[in-house]
Design a protein around this motif. Structure first.
Motif, PDB file in Angstrom:
ATOM      1  N   ALA A  13       0.834  -1.199   0.000  1.00 54.38           N
ATOM      2  CA  ALA A  13       0.000   0.000   0.000  1.00 54.38           C
ATOM      3  C   ALA A  13       0.871   1.251   0.000  1.00 54.38           C
ATOM      4  O   ALA A  13       0.520   2.254  -0.627  1.00 54.38           O
ATOM      5  CB  ALA A  13      -0.934  -0.008   1.208  1.00 54.38           C
ATOM      6  N   GLY A  14       2.005   1.203   0.664  1.00 54.93           N
ATOM      7  CA  GLY A  14       2.910   2.350   0.690  1.00 54.93           C
ATOM      8  C   GLY A  14       3.409   2.725  -0.686  1.00 54.93           C
ATOM      9  O   GLY A  14       3.519   3.907  -1.026  1.00 54.93           O
ATOM     10  N   GLU A  15       3.718   1.730  -1.514  1.00 56.05           N
ATOM     11  CA  GLU A  15       4.196   2.009  -2.867  1.00 56.05           C
ATOM     12  C   GLU A  15       3.086   2.584  -3.748  1.00 56.05           C
ATOM     13  O   GLU A  15       3.353   3.286  -4.720  1.00 56.05           O
ATOM     14  CB  GLU A  15       4.771   0.742  -3.503  1.00 56.05           C
ATOM     15  N   ALA A  16       1.837   2.297  -3.406  1.00 54.91           N
ATOM     16  CA  ALA A  16       0.686   2.794  -4.166  1.00 54.91           C
ATOM     17  C   ALA A  16       0.054   4.024  -3.538  1.00 54.91           C
ATOM     18  O   ALA A  16      -0.983   4.502  -4.003  1.00 54.91           O
ATOM     19  CB  ALA A  16      -0.363   1.685  -4.288  1.00 54.91           C
ATOM     20  N   ALA A  17       0.668   4.585  -2.522  1.00 53.97           N
ATOM     21  CA  ALA A  17       0.070   5.678  -1.755  1.00 53.97           C
ATOM     22  C   ALA A  17      -0.228   6.924  -2.574  1.00 53.97           C
ATOM     23  O   ALA A  17      -1.125   7.690  -2.221  1.00 53.97           O
ATOM     24  CB  ALA A  17       0.970   6.038  -0.570  1.00 53.97           C
ATOM     25  N   HIS A  18       0.488   7.140  -3.661  1.00 56.69           N
ATOM     26  CA  HIS A  18       0.307   8.368  -4.441  1.00 56.69           C
ATOM     27  C   HIS A  18      -0.212   8.105  -5.850  1.00 56.69           C
ATOM     28  O   HIS A  18      -0.050   8.939  -6.744  1.00 56.69           O
ATOM     29  CB  HIS A  18       1.609   9.168  -4.456  1.00 56.69           C
ATOM     30  N   VAL A  19      -0.866   6.944  -6.042  1.00 56.87           N
ATOM     31  CA  VAL A  19      -1.508   6.660  -7.320  1.00 56.87           C
ATOM     32  C   VAL A  19      -2.661   7.647  -7.479  1.00 56.87           C
ATOM     33  O   VAL A  19      -3.451   7.844  -6.551  1.00 56.87           O
ATOM     34  CB  VAL A  19      -2.028   5.202  -7.368  1.00 56.87           C
TER      35      VAL A  19
ATOM     36  N   ALA B 203       9.055   8.293  -0.595  1.00 60.15           N
ATOM     37  CA  ALA B 203       9.718   9.119  -1.611  1.00 60.15           C
ATOM     38  C   ALA B 203       9.591   8.463  -2.989  1.00 60.15           C
ATOM     39  O   ALA B 203       9.304   9.137  -3.988  1.00 60.15           O
ATOM     40  CB  ALA B 203      11.182   9.341  -1.249  1.00 60.15           C
ATOM     41  N   SER B 204       9.784   7.156  -3.058  1.00 63.47           N
ATOM     42  CA  SER B 204       9.620   6.439  -4.326  1.00 63.47           C
ATOM     43  C   SER B 204       8.170   6.480  -4.788  1.00 63.47           C
ATOM     44  O   SER B 204       7.897   6.683  -5.980  1.00 63.47           O
ATOM     45  CB  SER B 204      10.084   4.991  -4.182  1.00 63.47           C
ATOM     46  N   ALA B 205       7.236   6.307  -3.863  1.00 63.25           N
ATOM     47  CA  ALA B 205       5.809   6.313  -4.209  1.00 63.25           C
ATOM     48  C   ALA B 205       5.390   7.658  -4.803  1.00 63.25           C
ATOM     49  O   ALA B 205       4.565   7.703  -5.721  1.00 63.25           O
ATOM     50  CB  ALA B 205       4.962   5.992  -2.985  1.00 63.25           C
ATOM     51  N   ARG B 206       5.969   8.734  -4.315  1.00 62.28           N
ATOM     52  CA  ARG B 206       5.657  10.058  -4.871  1.00 62.28           C
ATOM     53  C   ARG B 206       6.123  10.174  -6.318  1.00 62.28           C
ATOM     54  O   ARG B 206       5.406  10.692  -7.176  1.00 62.28           O
ATOM     55  CB  ARG B 206       6.278  11.154  -4.012  1.00 62.28           C
ATOM     56  N   VAL B 207       7.326   9.685  -6.602  1.00 61.76           N
ATOM     57  CA  VAL B 207       7.850   9.717  -7.968  1.00 61.76           C
ATOM     58  C   VAL B 207       6.996   8.839  -8.876  1.00 61.76           C
ATOM     59  O   VAL B 207       6.649   9.232 -10.003  1.00 61.76           O
ATOM     60  CB  VAL B 207       9.329   9.273  -8.000  1.00 61.76           C
TER      61      VAL B 207
END
Length: 187
Positions: free
Chosen positions: A16-22, A174-178
């Motif tokens: 979910a963290g990696e998808a937080a900024h979808v 930070a990665s999720a934002r990018v």
């Protein structure tokens, strides 16, 4: 979490963290960590879709860099299953698909395995075959290939696949934002 929306795009991420900024409006499946979890979740999601209108599956996530000069965002052109005994199985007469070509890539190669790579010696051995390492990309691409869905891999370097990988949880946002920004700009 949905996999049957009208956008024609299914965003897949391990956490979910990696998808937080979808961006809002995109269908998202969070698979869990590892190849088995990813393959099952993607297969399950695609099984719910009209087989004549399968979505583009976009696998976003973090990756370890296998070379010190790698950083930033990558769209791998190939993904390999690095922790299967392909040569041995082939020598025993069993064909193994351990590399998948991916459309619209940037020429980089992603190695996928169930081992969390945090040892420089293991990283260096993998670097002879690939640019990046993750734990789900091959499984997502394989599941898509099995049902005829298009797939893109979009990975952001979160660490150097050495002892810095142990700080991965602090790097995910930070990665999720990018990754979210890439989705907004590209899709």
């Amino acid at each position: 979490m949905s996999s049957t929306g009208s956008t024609g795009i299914l965003v897949v991420s391990a956490t979910a963290g990696e998808a937080a900024h979808v961006p809002d409006g995109l269908d998202v499946v969070v698979t869990g960590i590892g190849k088995v979890a990813a393959a099952v979740a993607v297969t399950h999601a695609l099984a719910k879709c009209d087989p004549d209108r399968l979505p583009l599956v976009v696998n976003i996530g973090t990756a370890g860099a296998l070379h010190t000069h790698h950083s930033g965002l990558y769209l791998p052109s190939a993904v390999l299953n690095h922790d299967i005994s392909s040569e041995v199985l082939r020598s025993l007469g069993h064909p193994v698909r351990d590399v998948i070509e991916v459309e619209d890539g940037d020429g980089s190669v992603l190695a996928t395995g169930d081992s969390f790579i945090s040892d420089a010696e293991i990283r260096d051995a993998l670097a002879a075959r690939a640019d990046l390492v993750d734990m789900e990309g091959f499984a997502v691409a394989f599941a898509c290939a099995q049902v005829g869905a298009r797939c893109r891999l979009v990975k952001h370097v979160s660490d150097q696949a050495d002892d810095s990988a142990m700080d991965w949880p602090a790097q995910v946002d930070a990665s999720a934002r990018v990754l979210g920004e890439w989705l907004r700009e590209t899709l």
